[in-house]
Design a protein around this motif. Structure first.
Motif, short mmCIF file in Angstrom:
data_model
loop_
_atom_site.label_atom_id
_atom_site.label_comp_id
_atom_site.label_asym_id
_atom_site.label_seq_id
_atom_site.Cartn_x
_atom_site.Cartn_y
_atom_site.Cartn_z
N PHE A 117 0.69 -1.15 0.08
CA PHE A 117 -0.14 0.04 -0.12
C PHE A 117 0.80 1.30 0.07
CE2 PHE A 117 -1.88 3.24 2.68
CZ PHE A 117 -3.11 3.65 1.72
N SER A 118 1.88 1.18 0.94
CA SER A 118 2.83 2.37 1.03
C SER A 118 3.49 2.72 -0.43
CB SER A 118 3.82 2.16 1.99
OG SER A 118 3.25 2.11 3.32
N LEU A 119 3.86 1.42 -0.87
CA LEU A 119 4.73 1.90 -2.43
C LEU A 119 3.68 2.29 -3.32
CD1 LEU A 119 6.67 -1.82 -2.14
CD2 LEU A 119 7.73 0.73 -2.15
N MET A 120 2.49 1.79 -3.25
CA MET A 120 1.70 2.33 -4.22
C MET A 120 1.33 3.92 -3.93
SD MET A 120 -0.07 2.27 -6.94
CE MET A 120 0.62 0.65 -7.66
N LEU A 121 1.23 4.17 -2.89
CA LEU A 121 1.34 5.67 -2.50
C LEU A 121 2.22 6.48 -2.80
CD1 LEU A 121 -0.90 7.44 -0.74
CD2 LEU A 121 0.41 7.12 1.07
N ILE A 122 3.48 5.70 -2.87
CA ILE A 122 4.68 6.80 -3.28
C ILE A 122 4.44 6.73 -4.60
CG2 ILE A 122 7.25 6.30 -3.54
CD1 ILE A 122 7.52 5.15 -1.04
N VAL A 123 4.09 5.82 -5.26
CA VAL A 123 3.89 5.94 -6.91
C VAL A 123 3.11 7.09 -7.33
CG1 VAL A 123 2.95 4.67 -8.79
CG2 VAL A 123 4.42 3.35 -7.52
N ILE A 124 2.04 7.06 -6.62
CA ILE A 124 0.75 8.11 -6.75
C ILE A 124 1.48 9.60 -6.46
CG2 ILE A 124 -1.46 8.89 -6.33
CD1 ILE A 124 -2.05 5.83 -5.88
N LEU A 125 2.26 9.63 -5.39
CA LEU A 125 2.73 10.72 -5.03
C LEU A 125 3.77 11.37 -6.04
CD1 LEU A 125 2.48 10.74 -1.21
CD2 LEU A 125 0.82 11.86 -2.81
N ALA A 126 4.41 10.42 -6.40
CA ALA A 126 5.64 10.79 -7.28
C ALA A 126 5.10 11.21 -8.65
CB ALA A 126 6.67 9.29 -7.54
N SER A 127 4.18 10.58 -9.17
CA SER A 127 3.22 11.02 -10.12
C SER A 127 2.67 12.62 -10.01
CB SER A 127 2.12 10.12 -10.58
OG SER A 127 2.54 8.78 -10.79
N VAL A 128 2.11 12.90 -8.94
CA VAL A 128 1.81 14.07 -8.80
C VAL A 128 2.81 15.11 -9.03
CG1 VAL A 128 0.80 15.60 -6.94
CG2 VAL A 128 -0.31 13.44 -7.23
N VAL A 129 3.99 14.70 -8.42
CA VAL A 129 5.13 15.57 -8.21
C VAL A 129 5.74 15.89 -9.44
CG1 VAL A 129 7.49 15.63 -7.49
CG2 VAL A 129 5.72 15.29 -5.71
N ILE A 130 5.89 14.78 -10.27
CA ILE A 130 6.31 14.82 -11.86
C ILE A 130 5.31 15.85 -12.53
CG2 ILE A 130 6.70 13.47 -13.95
CD1 ILE A 130 7.63 11.10 -12.11
N ILE A 131 4.03 15.64 -12.43
CA ILE A 131 3.07 16.23 -13.15
C ILE A 131 3.14 17.87 -13.04
CG2 ILE A 131 0.56 16.79 -13.42
CD1 ILE A 131 0.32 13.78 -13.09
N ALA A 132 3.51 18.18 -11.50
CA ALA A 132 3.73 19.45 -11.19
C ALA A 132 5.08 20.32 -11.60
CB ALA A 132 3.50 19.49 -9.64
N SER A 133 6.00 19.42 -12.14
CA SER A 133 7.16 19.80 -12.35
C SER A 133 7.51 20.13 -13.65
CB SER A 133 8.40 18.97 -11.65
OG SER A 133 7.99 18.83 -10.34
N HIS A 134 7.02 19.03 -14.42
CA HIS A 134 7.59 18.77 -16.00
C HIS A 134 6.48 18.38 -17.10
CE1 HIS A 134 10.59 17.24 -18.93
NE2 HIS A 134 10.76 18.65 -19.09
N GLN A 135 6.78 19.12 -18.38
CA GLN A 135 5.51 18.88 -19.14
C GLN A 135 5.55 17.35 -20.02
OE1 GLN A 135 7.51 21.63 -20.39
NE2 GLN A 135 7.06 22.11 -18.19
N LEU A 136 6.82 16.93 -19.97
CA LEU A 136 7.01 15.74 -21.03
C LEU A 136 7.04 14.28 -19.95
CD1 LEU A 136 7.63 14.66 -23.91
CD2 LEU A 136 9.90 14.64 -23.39
N THR A 137 7.55 14.53 -18.95
CA THR A 137 7.94 13.23 -18.20
C THR A 137 6.64 12.41 -17.88
OG1 THR A 137 9.78 14.32 -17.45
CG2 THR A 137 9.31 12.37 -16.39
N PRO A 138 5.66 13.42 -17.49
CA PRO A 138 4.26 12.59 -17.26
C PRO A 138 3.63 11.86 -18.44
CG PRO A 138 4.16 14.87 -16.63
CD PRO A 138 5.32 14.67 -17.31
N VAL A 139 4.02 12.40 -19.75
CA VAL A 139 3.42 11.59 -20.99
C VAL A 139 4.21 10.42 -21.21
CG1 VAL A 139 3.09 11.89 -23.43
CG2 VAL A 139 2.92 14.02 -22.02
N MET A 140 5.36 10.41 -20.83
CA MET A 140 6.43 9.32 -20.95
C MET A 140 5.99 8.20 -19.93
SD MET A 140 8.81 9.66 -23.30
CE MET A 140 9.84 10.54 -24.25
N LEU A 141 5.82 8.71 -18.78
CA LEU A 141 5.15 7.94 -17.60
C LEU A 141 3.86 7.23 -17.88
CD1 LEU A 141 5.80 6.97 -14.81
CD2 LEU A 141 4.66 9.02 -14.01
N ILE A 142 2.98 7.77 -18.62
CA ILE A 142 1.69 7.24 -18.93
C ILE A 142 1.93 6.23 -20.06
CG2 ILE A 142 -0.47 7.87 -20.27
CD1 ILE A 142 -0.46 10.71 -18.93
#
Lengths: 611, 124
Positions: free
Chosen positions: A269-294
């Motif tokens: 559960f904690s690791l999944m939470l880290i994944v979700i929060l890391a996604s939020v942080v990536i989305i709030a920081s950069h435009q291209l990386t979230p698309v690569m991540l998706i």
């Protein structure tokens, strides 16, 4: 005594070798005269002892990996030392952050500290005000540290980013194979082939590390296996045969796939939470990386390599939410060019190539070297795929991680940089496949000759890295004089000033950056360049006498001259000639001058320009 | 409770106290810079990763560094968009988050030790 020494195992000897190599490396720094750099960059001034130290490290690490006896920590420390030997060169030798675009990032931090907010509608660099995560983080750490300026953070950012990437990479590699030799050779190859230069002080550097972490978590703790269920009725024999074929492939793929690491529900559960929060942080920081991540998580989940089924959907929702509710002002302006570039694959790809005929001879070597290096790495990786398949290993996960970034050129040119970003995001897998040429399976790569192959590949990769990664440093390196001159201008110029500058290549926009309207001469068309060459005094006087601005300046620096001459962005020596004309003119006066910077103003404006 | 199990909580709590004192005293020295970088890049993440069942030292460090960056950035974004930017507030929030994580870890450790020591556990 000799018998005693013989008892010492190979990896213990490697400590002495590493100490000796570090000593030679440290000595080599003292013999490096960076002012003598030619237009092939740092490569031209590093002494032989530097390369000797690096080669000793590379060959010893290859021997250690091949013998597979040392504790894991030894491989890590060795790889770390190789990274430090390469990436501490700019901070130690230059003492000033390279790349003008790193400097403009400092300006956003300065803005946040001065204004305690961001302005998404600001007239210049508004993209960063819409994705401010990285800058807010730096501003917070900077203020707590008590430092006045984040320049020292930017100076060491490349080192930090590469060490972080190594840790993130290990997480992924250990989910692709349990062969230590393959894992550590891949890590070494990754460090030696990452020539893209996205590891500087930037949002994408942090976003890339978090991307590696997310993919690593998905594969390490949420790994799954998958087979296609065959229909009972054989109404469509062709379909049934096709599905049976897919099952055969999947079965072969899973024979070499590691299963998810066992852990408790709280950890999952904690690791999944880290994944979700890391996604939020990536989305709030950069435009291209979230698309690569998706794209990457989409392929991993669709082909059941990871059982994080809803993760791509969740990332899409967060990404759309940020775009629509936070960055909507920027997105509103950029959405149509984005739609226009959809499916324009050739245009999106070709935008990343420079015209070789414009470049100086040295820069031509660097540009061609980059292309050959990339093709070589991909060719070695292809050989790795073949070797893996022949040893009955089908790296389905690895292939899927390559597939995601490869879709990107269809979507967006990303300012002509998309090919470089595709290279970067496929690199963890490409490095893995390159190492797989030597260690395709546990039973392969045991002959002594493979040490030679691994060492030779490492040395070729390192040589290419030095050519391509440091090859533009003659123009991308700045001097303290340049920083001092520009800092003076940025400190004293009033708001709404006009700044006519030779090009963007200088320590740019790091202070009060919103006080200026910038006019780089390189961005004007050829006709204007010709007019400036014919009558520089008249053209500049007309530009600077515009009443719309509080004050006006012309800025010419050393690195602007080098860049415009080596990249052919302006007619040869145009900035030198402009400088001479302004010095001789009775309409202009020097506002500031040092060895590397000259700032001019109109004589009639000397009262408005500042002290 | 083994000695190595309480080393990290001691390090984390000491780091929180030291960074807070350094900032409140307004010192400007290299120690404060080093302490700030250590605190923001390691402490918040390590406080939580200690409670998780993660095998491998490199994995724990990778996750701790990543989680620290995530927590710091989310705090920075929160105070930025809430228009209450203040580095002291940001620092205090990260300290509270770190101490909460350390507290959870110590509580779980205490529970585990307590369960092992209780007679019912021995009987079972």
């Amino acid at each position: 005594v000799i018998a005693r020494f013989r008892d010492v195992s190979a990896w213990q000897w490697s400590i002495l070798v590493a100490v000796a190599a570090c000593f030679i490396w440290a000595l080599s720094l003292g013999n490096t005269d960076i002012n003598g750099m030619t237009d092939i960059g740092l490569l031209s001034v590093l002494p032989v002892t530097h390369y000797l130290a690096l080669c000793i490290m590379l060959v010893t690490l290859c021997v250690l990996i091949h013998r597979n006896e040392a504790p894991e920590g030894v491989y890590f420390v060795y790889t770390l030392i190789v990274i430090l030997m390469i990436h501490t060169l700019p901070p130690i030798l230059y003492g000033i952050p390279r790349y003008s675009w790193a400097w403009k990032h400092l300006g956003i931090v300065d803005y946040i500290i001065s204004h305690h907010t961001v302005n998404p509608e600001i007239h210049v660099q508004n993209v960063y005000h819409n994705w401010p995560g990285f800058f807010a983080l730096t501003a917070l750490i900077l203020e707590v540290s008590g430092l006045n300026s984040p320049i020292s953070f930017a100076l060491w950012a490349e080192v930090v980013a590469n060490v972080l990437n190594l840790l993130g990479l290990i997480l992924i590699l250990r989910s692709l194979s349990d062969d230590r030799r393959l894992i550590w050779l891949s890590a070494l190859f990754f460090s030696l082939t990452n020539w893209i230069g996205q590891d500087y002080y930037s949002p994408q550097a942090i976003a890339y590390f978090l991307y590696l972490i997310i993919i690593g978590i998905c594969l390490r703790w949420f790994r799954t296996t998958w087979t296609v269920v065959l229909p009972e009725q054989s109404r469509w024999p062709l379909l049934q045969r096709g599905l049976r074929g897919i099952n055969w492939l999947l079965d072969r793929a899973h024979q070499t796939t590691l299963s998810a690491e066992a852990t408790n529900p709280l950890t999952r559960f904690s690791l999944m939470l880290i994944v979700i929060l890391a996604s939020v942080v990536i989305i709030a920081s950069h435009q291209l990386t979230p698309v690569m991540l998706i794209l990457s998580t989409f392929f991993l989940t669709q082909f059941r390599q990871s059982n994080t089924k809803q993760l791509p959907n969740l990332i899409i929702i967060i990404f759309l939410g940020w775009s629509l509710f936070v960055a909507h002002r920027y997105i509103g302006k950029e959405v149509w060019p984005l739609i226009d570039s959809l499916m324009e694959i050739s245009g999106n790809v070709s935008g990343g190539f420079v015209n070789l005929s414009d470049l100086s001879p040295g820069q031509q070597i660097v540009a061609i070297g980059g292309r050959i290096f990339t093709v070589f790495i991909w060719t070695v990786a292809l050989a790795g795929v073949i070797r893996r398949i022949r040893s009955h290993s089908m790296d389905m996960t690895a292939m899927l991680l390559v597939l995601g970034p490869l879709v990107m050129p269809i979507i967006n040119p990303y300012g002509g940089e998309i090919l470089f970003r595709v290279y970067l995001f496929t690199l963890p897998v490409i490095a893995f496949l390159c190492a797989a040429v030597i260690f395709p399976s546990r039973s392969h790569g045991k002959a002594l000759g493979w040490i030679g192959v691994a060492s030779m590949l490492s040395i070729i990769f390192a040589a290419s890295l030095y050519l391509v990664y440091f090859g533009k440093d003659r123009q991308y390196r700045f001097t303290q004089n340049e920083v001092d001159g520009v800092r003076y201008l940025y400190s004293v110029a009033p708001e709404n000033s006009l700044l006519v500058q030779g090009s963007w290549n200088y320590p740019t926009q790091f202070l009060n950056y919103d006080h200026f309207v910038y006019v780089p001469i390189t961005l004007e068309d050829d006709e204007v360049h010709e007019r400036i060459q014919t009558d520089p005094e008249e053209v500049m006087a007309r530009w600077l006498s515009d009443e719309d601005y509080t004050a006006s300046y012309i800025l010419i620096t050393r690195s602007m001259k080098i860049q415009t001459n080596t990249l052919g962005e302006l007619p040869f020596n145009m900035l030198d000639n402009l400088e001479k004309a302004l010095l001789a003119s009775d309409k202009f006066t020097l506002f500031y001058e040092n060895e590397d910077v000259r700032i001019f103003i109109l004589l009639q404006d000397s009262g408005k320009a500042g002290p | 409770m083994k000695r190595e199990q309480v080393i990290w909580p001691i390090v984390l709590i000491s780091s929180c106290v030291m960074i807070w004192v350094e900032v409140m005293l307004g010192n400007t020295n290299p120690f404060r810079v080093a302490l700030t970088l250590w605190f923001f890049f390691v402490c918040p993440g390590m406080a939580y990763i200690q409670s998780l069942q993660i095998k491998g030292l490199l994995e724990r460090w990778a996750l701790a560094l990543a989680l620290s960056i995530i927590i710091d950035m989310l705090v920075a974004l929160a105070i930025l968009y809430a228009n209450i930017w203040s580095y002291i507030l940001g620092l205090n929030i990260v300290i509270v988050i770190t101490l909460t994580g350390t507290g959870i870890y110590l509580y779980r450790l205490w529970m585990r030790t307590h369960q092992k020591m209780s007679p019912s556990a021995e009987e079972s």
